[in-house]
Design an enzyme around this catalytic site. Structure first.
Site, PDB file in Angstrom:
ATOM      1  N   ASN A  20      -2.834  13.173  -3.940  1.00  0.00           N
ATOM      2  CA  ASN A  20      -4.077  13.404  -4.462  1.00  0.00           C
ATOM      3  C   ASN A  20      -4.509  14.837  -4.103  1.00  0.00           C
ATOM      4  OD1 ASN A  20      -4.259  11.366  -6.295  1.00  0.00           O
ATOM      5  ND2 ASN A  20      -5.503   9.953  -5.007  1.00  0.00           N
TER       6      ASN A  20
ATOM      7  N   ASP B 148       0.694  -1.221   0.149  1.00  0.00           N
ATOM      8  CA  ASP B 148      -0.124   0.095  -0.012  1.00  0.00           C
ATOM      9  C   ASP B 148       1.102   1.151   0.009  1.00  0.00           C
ATOM     10  OD1 ASP B 148      -3.014   0.836   0.558  1.00  0.00           O
ATOM     11  OD2 ASP B 148      -1.797   2.242   1.749  1.00  0.00           O
TER      12      ASP B 148
ATOM     13  N   GLU C 188      -4.793   2.511  -4.295  1.00  0.00           N
ATOM     14  CA  GLU C 188      -3.100   2.713  -4.365  1.00  0.00           C
ATOM     15  C   GLU C 188      -2.683   1.163  -3.681  1.00  0.00           C
ATOM     16  OE1 GLU C 188      -4.936   4.499  -0.384  1.00  0.00           O
ATOM     17  OE2 GLU C 188      -5.411   4.134  -2.729  1.00  0.00           O
TER      18      GLU C 188
ATOM     19  N   HIS D  85      -5.269  14.559  -8.844  1.00  0.00           N
ATOM     20  CA  HIS D  85      -5.420  13.076  -9.335  1.00  0.00           C
ATOM     21  C   HIS D  85      -4.501  12.676 -10.457  1.00  0.00           C
ATOM     22  CE1 HIS D  85      -8.703  11.913  -6.550  1.00  0.00           C
ATOM     23  NE2 HIS D  85      -9.282  13.103  -6.685  1.00  0.00           N
TER      24      HIS D  85
ATOM     25  N   ASP E 221      -2.064   9.549 -10.318  1.00  0.00           N
ATOM     26  CA  ASP E 221      -2.077   8.162 -11.273  1.00  0.00           C
ATOM     27  C   ASP E 221      -0.632   8.043 -11.659  1.00  0.00           C
ATOM     28  OD1 ASP E 221      -4.652   7.897 -11.352  1.00  0.00           O
ATOM     29  OD2 ASP E 221      -4.981   9.039 -13.322  1.00  0.00           O
TER      30      ASP E 221
END
Length: 252
Positions: free
Chosen positions: A130, A122, A165, A135, A139
């Site tokens: 973010n 994670d 994630e 975002h 990404d």
């Protein structure tokens, strides 16, 4: 189910996959076509040996155009079928196998009865990325994490994006100090250059790991790995925790 079996059999029979198929498959299909025609005419009008050569030539002339077109169409269909199968098993952002493909790899690992570990990975503080950069940058950060995992995976290791994630990794023949060394490598912070920005962002991951048992179900292995990941986060992140408890103990 029957349709799928027939479709796969048709692809296997007619699709041209290599140079050898260019010769053997047309000949085989032609032989089948001629055998059907020969059997039909024999039943209807009897067998005439004197017409055998003529019948073969006529059948070849008549069937060849249809055979070429048909095999070309089937070959194209097989390529599309393969591409669709790849798309169905691939995460479009990171180009890693998706959750479904990772689950299939898990089942293969269990059936192999070898020394496998499953890692749930994670990204630390991903929400902050973010929130601060948007975002689109988030990404790009996930793509960078995927590259980081690929960089430290062996050829036989399996990596997948499980969603958001969270990533999964199946590693073979790494026990004791080896799996711990992998954990240290994966959880060591690495830099990420923010696109259209002069900032260099530091990323890290937390890892929950568990050895796989031949009797494991996906649910039991995920419970142990998730518990280990929770402990890694609780202990300060950017580290790996290994859980080898029984499933009942892992959720206690």
């Amino acid at each position: 189910m029957i349709y799928r079996l027939v479709f796969n059999a048709l692809l296997a029979l007619l699709a041209i996959r290599n140079q050898r198929d260019l010769f053997y498959k047309p000949v085989a299909v032609f032989a089948v076509v001629y055998a059907i025609r020969f059997a039909t005419e024999t039943l209807v009008s009897g067998f005439d040996v004197s017409r055998l050569t003529d019948e073969i030539i006529i059948t070849a002339i008549v069937a060849s155009p249809f055979l070429v077109v048909g095999m070309a169409i089937v070959t194209h269909m097989e390529k599309l079928h393969s591409q669709l199968a790849d798309l169905a098993a691939t995460d479009m952002l990171t180009d890693l196998p998706n959750r479904r493909a990772f689950m299939a790899a898990f089942r293969t690992a269990i059936d192999a009865k070898e020394d496998w570990h499953m890692l749930i990975i994670d990204v630390d503080h991903f929400k902050r990325v973010n929130d601060k950069f948007g975002h689109a940058v988030g990404d790009q950060a996930l793509i960078r994490v995927a590259s980081h995992l690929r960089q430290h995976a062996r050829m036989d290791d399996k990596i997948g994006r499980l969603g958001g994630e969270e990533f999964g990794m199946l590693v073979r023949d790494r026990v004791g100090a080896e799996i711990e060394a992998l954990g240290e490598t994966l959880t060591k912070p690495f830099s990420f250059n923010v696109p259209d920005n002069n900032n260099s962002l530091s990323l890290s991951v937390s890892v929950g790991a568990t050895p796989l048992r031949s009797s494991d179900t996906i649910e039991a292995a995920f419970v142990r790995a998730d518990r280990a990941l929770y402990d890694a986060k609780l202990a300060g992140r950017a580290q790996m925790v290994i859980c080898d408890d029984e499933p009942e103990k892992a959720v206690a």
